[in-house]
Design a protein around this motif. Structure first.
Motif, mmCIF file in Angstrom:
data_model
loop_
_atom_site.group_PDB
_atom_site.id
_atom_site.type_symbol
_atom_site.label_atom_id
_atom_site.label_comp_id
_atom_site.label_asym_id
_atom_site.label_seq_id
_atom_site.Cartn_x
_atom_site.Cartn_y
_atom_site.Cartn_z
ATOM 1 N N GLU A 145 0.820 -1.222 0.000
ATOM 2 C CA GLU A 145 0.000 0.000 0.000
ATOM 3 C C GLU A 145 0.846 1.262 0.000
ATOM 4 N N THR A 146 1.978 1.252 0.721
ATOM 5 C CA THR A 146 2.782 2.468 0.799
ATOM 6 C C THR A 146 3.367 2.857 -0.555
ATOM 7 N N SER A 147 3.576 1.887 -1.436
ATOM 8 C CA SER A 147 4.082 2.216 -2.774
ATOM 9 C C SER A 147 3.057 3.010 -3.572
ATOM 10 N N LEU A 148 1.777 2.920 -3.159
ATOM 11 C CA LEU A 148 0.709 3.703 -3.786
ATOM 12 C C LEU A 148 0.430 4.995 -3.020
ATOM 13 N N GLY A 149 1.211 5.234 -1.962
ATOM 14 C CA GLY A 149 0.974 6.403 -1.133
ATOM 15 C C GLY A 149 -0.149 6.217 -0.141
ATOM 16 N N LEU A 150 -0.471 4.956 0.173
ATOM 17 C CA LEU A 150 -1.593 4.639 1.059
ATOM 18 C C LEU A 150 -1.106 3.811 2.238
ATOM 19 N N VAL A 151 -2.041 3.378 3.072
ATOM 20 C CA VAL A 151 -1.739 2.506 4.201
ATOM 21 C C VAL A 151 -2.661 1.293 4.145
ATOM 22 N N VAL A 164 3.688 -10.031 14.966
ATOM 23 C CA VAL A 164 5.134 -9.877 14.734
ATOM 24 C C VAL A 164 5.761 -8.727 15.512
ATOM 25 N N GLY A 165 4.963 -7.928 16.209
ATOM 26 C CA GLY A 165 5.504 -6.806 16.958
ATOM 27 C C GLY A 165 5.490 -5.518 16.153
ATOM 28 N N TYR A 166 5.507 -4.402 16.866
ATOM 29 C CA TYR A 166 5.385 -3.089 16.221
ATOM 30 C C TYR A 166 6.515 -2.805 15.238
ATOM 31 N N ALA A 167 7.755 -2.979 15.677
ATOM 32 C CA ALA A 167 8.884 -2.572 14.842
ATOM 33 C C ALA A 167 8.923 -3.368 13.543
ATOM 34 N N ARG A 168 8.740 -4.672 13.649
ATOM 35 C CA ARG A 168 8.774 -5.490 12.431
ATOM 36 C C ARG A 168 7.572 -5.184 11.538
ATOM 37 N N ALA A 169 6.404 -4.968 12.132
ATOM 38 C CA ALA A 169 5.224 -4.617 11.339
ATOM 39 C C ALA A 169 5.452 -3.308 10.598
ATOM 40 N N LEU A 170 6.041 -2.323 11.278
ATOM 41 C CA LEU A 170 6.335 -1.042 10.634
ATOM 42 C C LEU A 170 7.274 -1.234 9.459
ATOM 43 N N GLU A 171 8.321 -2.009 9.663
ATOM 44 C CA GLU A 171 9.304 -2.234 8.593
ATOM 45 C C GLU A 171 8.684 -2.955 7.406
ATOM 46 N N ILE A 172 7.859 -3.964 7.664
ATOM 47 C CA ILE A 172 7.210 -4.721 6.584
ATOM 48 C C ILE A 172 6.280 -3.811 5.782
ATOM 49 N N CYS A 173 5.492 -3.011 6.482
ATOM 50 C CA CYS A 173 4.527 -2.146 5.789
ATOM 51 C C CYS A 173 5.208 -0.969 5.098
ATOM 52 N N ALA A 174 6.185 -0.357 5.751
ATOM 53 C CA ALA A 174 6.808 0.835 5.192
ATOM 54 C C ALA A 174 7.644 0.521 3.963
ATOM 55 N N THR A 175 8.326 -0.611 3.974
ATOM 56 C CA THR A 175 9.187 -0.955 2.837
ATOM 57 C C THR A 175 8.439 -1.696 1.744
ATOM 58 N N GLY A 176 7.340 -2.366 2.098
ATOM 59 C CA GLY A 176 6.602 -3.154 1.122
ATOM 60 C C GLY A 176 7.352 -4.371 0.624
ATOM 61 N N ARG A 177 8.392 -4.771 1.330
ATOM 62 C CA ARG A 177 9.229 -5.872 0.865
ATOM 63 C C ARG A 177 8.525 -7.213 0.958
ATOM 64 N N LYS A 178 9.066 -8.183 0.253
ATOM 65 C CA LYS A 178 8.542 -9.537 0.322
ATOM 66 C C LYS A 178 8.991 -10.203 1.625
ATOM 67 N N VAL A 179 8.065 -10.883 2.255
ATOM 68 C CA VAL A 179 8.378 -11.726 3.411
ATOM 69 C C VAL A 179 8.201 -13.164 2.951
ATOM 70 N N SER A 180 9.287 -13.915 2.911
ATOM 71 C CA SER A 180 9.223 -15.297 2.451
ATOM 72 C C SER A 180 8.487 -16.161 3.460
ATOM 73 N N ALA A 181 8.054 -17.316 3.009
ATOM 74 C CA ALA A 181 7.359 -18.229 3.916
ATOM 75 C C ALA A 181 8.237 -18.637 5.099
#
Length: 257
Positions: A145-151, A164-181
């Motif tokens: 979503e952040t790549s579209l300017g959204l949340v 997963v905790g706040y810090a990891r959730a923030l990093e996953i959402c802010a970067t939009g990166r792939k999280v492998s299985a």
């Protein structure tokens, strides 16, 4: 009636709901979210486990991005149409969309997301709406979503932080990166992994284990544990809507009242 892009099968105490639009990698639309909410609320009392899965090579590619175009998706409300009514209309619309995700928490049955391929954005949030997640080794998750300017605004932020905790959730959402299985499993996002060829068997084993528990105890356990971690869910849903409203209005030039 079942949505044309949903397939629903019931085998005794197990109901399997398949996102069935493989040519679009099970992209999601408002009508699908409404149908998912109806399915969650309409699960029969004798169904004890619901499995959410995707047809084809992916669980779900997320929202149908055609909704962001001028043409939109035939028969669906576009993002521009949603935003045209102003802030209150945006929040009412998103609140309706969120029900396709939040309704699974209220469903008495235990809900399992069976994830293969990828789960992006709304697909990721649908997996988070389930009580349990089983993933193929080739699966991956991403919040784009952040790549579209959204949340993320489909009820996924609360469950993600709890898992997963706040810090990891923030990093996953802010970067939009792939999280492998494997990473998803190591951080608690996914409960179990299996080779893609064995994913149905792994899901079946989990279903059997759940069905082995006495029905009254299992039905009492889900709301008990959900209540322990939910916090103020309505406030979190409102925060999602409010954040997205401002971003959508800015994206579309402040259109609407």
């Amino acid at each position: 009636m079942t949505h044309p892009n949903l397939d629903v099968e019931t085998d005794g105490p197990v109901r399997t709901i398949t996102l069935d639009h493989p040519e679009k990698r099970n992209a999601q639309t408002p009508s699908l979210w409404a149908a998912l909410a109806d399915e969650a609320r309409g699960v029969p009392e004798d169904v004890r486990v619901v499995v959410l899965r995707g047809a084809g090579d992916a669980f779900s590619a997320g929202i149908d991005t055609a909704m962001f175009t001028a043409e939109g998706v035939p028969g669906e409300e576009s993002v521009a149409q949603l935003a045209a009514g102003g802030a209150e209309a945006i929040q009412r619309g998103i609140a309706t969309y969120q029900e396709g995700f939040t309704a699974w928490a209220e469903c008495p049955a235990v809900v399992i997301a069976q994830v293969h391929g990828y789960a992006i954005g709304a697909g990721f949030q649908l997996a988070l709406a389930a009580d349990l997640r089983v993933a193929a080794l080739d699966a991956w998750f991403a919040m784009r979503e952040t790549s579209l300017g959204l949340v993320p605004d489909l009820a996924g932020t609360g469950p993600l932080v709890h898992l997963v905790g706040y810090a990891r959730a923030l990093e996953i959402c802010a970067t939009g990166r792939k999280v492998s299985a494997p990473e998803a499993h190591s951080i608690g996002l996914v409960g179990s992994l299996a080779p893609a060829a064995d994913l149905d068997e792994a899901t079946g084993s989990l279903v059997e284990a759940l069905l082995a528990a006495p029905d009254p105890a299992l039905r009492a356990l889900k709301p008990l544990l959900r209540g322990a971690v939910a916090g103020d869910r309505e406030a979190q849903l409102a925060r999602e809507r409010e954040a997205q409203t401002g971003l959508l209005q800015a994206m579309l030039g402040g259109s609407g009242a």
